[in-house]
Design an enzyme around this catalytic site. Sequence first.
Site, PDB file in Angstrom:
ATOM      1  N   GLN A   1     -17.366  -1.130   9.058  1.00 29.60           N
ATOM      2  CA  GLN A   1     -17.595  -1.685  10.397  1.00 29.60           C
ATOM      3  C   GLN A   1     -17.340  -3.192  10.388  1.00 29.60           C
ATOM      4  OE1 GLN A   1     -21.368  -0.325  12.226  1.00 29.60           O
ATOM      5  NE2 GLN A   1     -21.467   1.206  10.615  1.00 29.60           N
TER       6      GLN A   1
ATOM      7  N   ARG B   1     -13.711  -4.553  10.632  1.00 29.69           N
ATOM      8  CA  ARG B   1     -13.001  -4.452  11.911  1.00 29.69           C
ATOM      9  C   ARG B   1     -12.866  -5.822  12.567  1.00 29.69           C
ATOM     10  NH1 ARG B   1     -12.184   0.619  13.906  1.00 29.69           N
ATOM     11  NH2 ARG B   1     -13.212   2.328  12.794  1.00 29.69           N
TER      12      ARG B   1
ATOM     13  N   ARG C   1     -11.218  -8.849  12.360  1.00 25.20           N
ATOM     14  CA  ARG C   1     -10.018  -9.176  11.607  1.00 25.20           C
ATOM     15  C   ARG C   1      -9.695 -10.662  11.522  1.00 25.20           C
ATOM     16  NH1 ARG C   1      -9.730  -7.003   7.985  1.00 25.20           N
ATOM     17  NH2 ARG C   1      -7.687  -7.931   7.640  1.00 25.20           N
TER      18      ARG C   1
ATOM     19  N   LEU D   1     -14.470  -5.568  -3.870  1.00 23.21           N
ATOM     20  CA  LEU D   1     -14.548  -4.905  -5.164  1.00 23.21           C
ATOM     21  C   LEU D   1     -13.653  -3.671  -5.140  1.00 23.21           C
ATOM     22  CD1 LEU D   1     -16.096  -4.518  -7.931  1.00 23.21           C
ATOM     23  CD2 LEU D   1     -17.683  -3.077  -6.641  1.00 23.21           C
TER      24      LEU D   1
ATOM     25  N   GLY E   1     -12.449  -0.070  -6.246  1.00 20.26           N
ATOM     26  CA  GLY E   1     -12.822   1.174  -6.892  1.00 20.26           C
ATOM     27  C   GLY E   1     -11.684   1.780  -7.686  1.00 20.26           C
TER      28      GLY E   1
ATOM     29  N   ALA F   1     -16.299 -20.539  12.344  1.00 26.12           N
ATOM     30  CA  ALA F   1     -17.490 -20.409  13.186  1.00 26.12           C
ATOM     31  C   ALA F   1     -17.204 -19.701  14.505  1.00 26.12           C
ATOM     32  CB  ALA F   1     -18.101 -21.784  13.441  1.00 26.12           C
ATOM     33  N   ARG F   2     -16.015 -19.876  15.032  1.00 23.99           N
ATOM     34  CA  ARG F   2     -15.688 -19.204  16.293  1.00 23.99           C
ATOM     35  C   ARG F   2     -15.692 -17.691  16.108  1.00 23.99           C
ATOM     36  NH1 ARG F   2     -10.215 -20.240  19.946  1.00 23.99           N
ATOM     37  NH2 ARG F   2     -10.959 -19.177  21.847  1.00 23.99           N
TER      38      ARG F   2
ATOM     39  N   ASN G   1     -18.382 -14.519  17.455  1.00 26.49           N
ATOM     40  CA  ASN G   1     -17.971 -13.241  18.031  1.00 26.49           C
ATOM     41  C   ASN G   1     -18.595 -12.078  17.261  1.00 26.49           C
ATOM     42  OD1 ASN G   1     -15.609 -10.934  17.636  1.00 26.49           O
ATOM     43  ND2 ASN G   1     -15.900 -11.537  19.764  1.00 26.49           N
TER      44      ASN G   1
ATOM     45  N   ARG H   1     -22.487  -7.595  16.638  1.00 31.35           N
ATOM     46  CA  ARG H   1     -23.242  -6.899  15.591  1.00 31.35           C
ATOM     47  C   ARG H   1     -24.738  -7.210  15.582  1.00 31.35           C
ATOM     48  NH1 ARG H   1     -19.928  -2.717  14.615  1.00 31.35           N
ATOM     49  NH2 ARG H   1     -17.793  -3.440  14.203  1.00 31.35           N
TER      50      ARG H   1
END
Length: 221
Positions: free
Chosen positions: A75, A78, A80, A87, A89, A165-166, A170, A175
Site C-alpha cells: 500500500q 503506491r 510513487r 530488502l 527476497g 515534504a510535499r 499527500n 494514510r
Amino acid sequence: MTIEVLDRGFVKLLDHMGDDFSAVKAARISHGRDLIDEERDRKLIEYLLRSGHESPFEHIVFTFHIKCPIFVARQWMRHRIASYNELSGRYTELAEEFYLPDLYKRYGERLNENDLQKASKLIEESYKKSHEAYKCLIDMKIPKELARVVLPFATYTQFIWSVNARSLMNFLSLRADSHSQWEMQQFALAVAQVFKSICPWTYESFIRYRYEGDLLKGVNP
C-alpha cells in the site's frame, strides 16, 4: 529517531535535508529575498499552504528506514513520488517474522471469545506451516526467489523511503485517515510524528489548511 509500530515494525528517520526555513528560502527566491524574521517566515509558510503553493516544500527531503508487513509495504509503495529500495527476497533468506494482530484488542467487542481464540490460533499455525515449507524448499536447493512464494503477506519486510515534504503531506492525507487500513494508519501516525518534529511550522499549517484525513486533527501524533 526511531518509533516502534505494531508488534515488530518501526519507522526510523535516517537523514533529512532542510526544515521549515528551506521552504521559506525557496519561496522567497522568486523575489530575490532570503529569510526575514521568524514571525514573517512562519506566516509565509502559512500563506503558502493556505493558497496551495506547495512546490517550495519539495526542497525538504526525508529518508526513512521502514520495517512493516508486506501488505502494508505494498500500500505504501503506491505513493510513487518518492524513492524506494527494499530488502530482496531473491537474495536474502527471509526471517521468521510475521505480523500477529491483536484480535482481542481490535475485535473483542464484535467477536465472541471462542472465535477470537480460534482465529488467533489459525493465524499462528498458518504462519508456522508456511515458514516450515519455506525452509524445506531452501534446504532442497530451491532458489530463494521461488521458495518465498509460500510466505504470507504478513511477513515483515524492510525498505528505505526517501520523500520530499510535499509528497509526504499527500501520504499523510491519504494514510493517516480512518478510511485507510488500521495497520497502515499506525505507520502514517509515526511518520507524522517525525514530520512534526523536523518541520513544526509546516506541519501545523498543513493540518490547518491542506490535510484531508481525520486522524491528525486536534491530536499530537
